[in-house]
Scaffold this motif. Structure first.
Motif, PDB file in Angstrom:
ATOM      1  N   ALA A  43       7.228 -34.129  -1.093  1.00 51.64           N
ATOM      2  CA  ALA A  43       5.989 -34.291  -1.860  1.00 51.64           C
ATOM      3  C   ALA A  43       6.235 -34.050  -3.343  1.00 51.64           C
ATOM      4  CB  ALA A  43       4.919 -33.348  -1.337  1.00 51.64           C
ATOM      5  N   MET A  44       7.069 -33.065  -3.660  1.00 55.11           N
ATOM      6  CA  MET A  44       7.338 -32.766  -5.062  1.00 55.11           C
ATOM      7  C   MET A  44       8.117 -33.900  -5.718  1.00 55.11           C
ATOM      8  SD  MET A  44       5.749 -29.993  -5.457  1.00 55.11           S
ATOM      9  CE  MET A  44       6.307 -29.214  -6.954  1.00 55.11           C
ATOM     10  N   HIS A  73      -0.737 -29.566 -10.184  1.00 53.34           N
ATOM     11  CA  HIS A  73      -1.171 -28.997  -8.905  1.00 53.34           C
ATOM     12  C   HIS A  73      -0.479 -29.660  -7.712  1.00 53.34           C
ATOM     13  CE1 HIS A  73      -4.643 -28.114 -11.570  1.00 53.34           C
ATOM     14  NE2 HIS A  73      -4.508 -26.946 -10.988  1.00 53.34           N
ATOM     15  N   VAL A  74      -0.519 -28.936  -6.609  1.00 60.17           N
ATOM     16  CA  VAL A  74      -0.065 -29.463  -5.323  1.00 60.17           C
ATOM     17  C   VAL A  74      -1.225 -29.292  -4.354  1.00 60.17           C
ATOM     18  CG1 VAL A  74       1.560 -29.169  -3.422  1.00 60.17           C
ATOM     19  CG2 VAL A  74       2.349 -28.890  -5.783  1.00 60.17           C
ATOM     20  N   ARG A 119      -5.524 -26.250  -3.143  1.00 57.35           N
ATOM     21  CA  ARG A 119      -4.833 -26.646  -4.366  1.00 57.35           C
ATOM     22  C   ARG A 119      -4.033 -25.458  -4.871  1.00 57.35           C
ATOM     23  NH1 ARG A 119      -8.147 -29.067  -9.389  1.00 57.35           N
ATOM     24  NH2 ARG A 119      -8.737 -26.880  -9.640  1.00 57.35           N
ATOM     25  N   LEU A 120      -2.727 -25.670  -5.035  1.00 57.75           N
ATOM     26  CA  LEU A 120      -1.814 -24.633  -5.495  1.00 57.75           C
ATOM     27  C   LEU A 120      -1.229 -25.029  -6.849  1.00 57.75           C
ATOM     28  CD1 LEU A 120       0.285 -24.295  -2.197  1.00 57.75           C
ATOM     29  CD2 LEU A 120      -1.738 -22.968  -2.834  1.00 57.75           C
ATOM     30  N   PRO A 121      -0.889 -24.055  -7.677  1.00 63.60           N
ATOM     31  CA  PRO A 121      -0.218 -24.387  -8.935  1.00 63.60           C
ATOM     32  C   PRO A 121       1.175 -24.968  -8.674  1.00 63.60           C
ATOM     33  CG  PRO A 121      -1.138 -22.164  -9.006  1.00 63.60           C
ATOM     34  CD  PRO A 121      -1.219 -22.632  -7.590  1.00 63.60           C
ATOM     35  N   VAL A 179       4.984 -23.641  -6.672  1.00 61.04           N
ATOM     36  CA  VAL A 179       5.692 -24.374  -5.618  1.00 61.04           C
ATOM     37  C   VAL A 179       7.114 -24.688  -6.080  1.00 61.04           C
ATOM     38  CG1 VAL A 179       5.721 -26.491  -4.236  1.00 61.04           C
ATOM     39  CG2 VAL A 179       3.550 -25.313  -4.672  1.00 61.04           C
ATOM     40  N   ASP A 180       7.258 -25.123  -7.323  1.00 60.75           N
ATOM     41  CA  ASP A 180       8.590 -25.385  -7.874  1.00 60.75           C
ATOM     42  C   ASP A 180       9.452 -24.125  -7.826  1.00 60.75           C
ATOM     43  OD1 ASP A 180       8.408 -28.121  -8.518  1.00 60.75           O
ATOM     44  OD2 ASP A 180       7.537 -27.691 -10.487  1.00 60.75           O
TER      45      ASP A 180
END
Length: 140
Positions: free
Chosen positions: A63-64, A87-88, A102-104, A108-109
């Motif tokens: 996804a990233m 966002h993710v 919704r996550l920053p 996630v990175d």
């Protein structure tokens, strides 16, 4: 205890049209080298309960990589992930309901970077003797 990577974050529960934040709560993204193919997302709910979802690390990574200016959703099952801008979006389906979190993206990175430092993708190893012992119901 084997190393883990844990990134504290916040999860925003989004309306189905993605236009409104319905609630915000504490969350953690966790990578454990004992299961290097998985990522766990834990979210604090009302009443100080924590709910966990475990999904493939590759799903999050894909996804990233796919995420850009378009909404490229990755995943075919109960967890679908879209990276978009800063966002993710993690879309979760279960018998008890549906949610979009919704996550920053930076968090996630960070988790994926730390996971890569612990166990680079493609170097995961299965201990087949232990797995067979566990499947047979014996002590490992």
């Amino acid at each position: 205890m084997l190393p883990i990577a844990m990134v504290p974050t916040r999860a925003e529960v989004m309306a189905m049209d993605l236009e409104q934040v319905l609630a915000t709560g504490r969350a953690n993204l966790v990578f454990d080298i004992e299961d290097p193919w998985a990522v766990t997302l834990t979210v604090r709910t009302r009443g100080d309960n924590w709910v966990s979802w475990v999904f493939a690390r590759s799903l999050l990574t894909d996804a990233m990589v796919a995420g850009g200016l378009t909404l490229d959703r990755v995943g075919d099952g109960d967890v679908q992930i879209t990276a978009h801008g800063s966002h993710v979006l993690v879309e979760l389906d279960s018998p008890s309901g549906h949610a979009i979190l919704r996550l920053p993206r930076a968090d996630v990175d960070r988790l994926l970077d730390e996971a890569e430092q612990l166990v680079p993708e493609g170097t995961e190893v299965v201990d087949w003797d232990t797995e067979i012992t566990l499947l047979a119901g014996e002590d490992a």
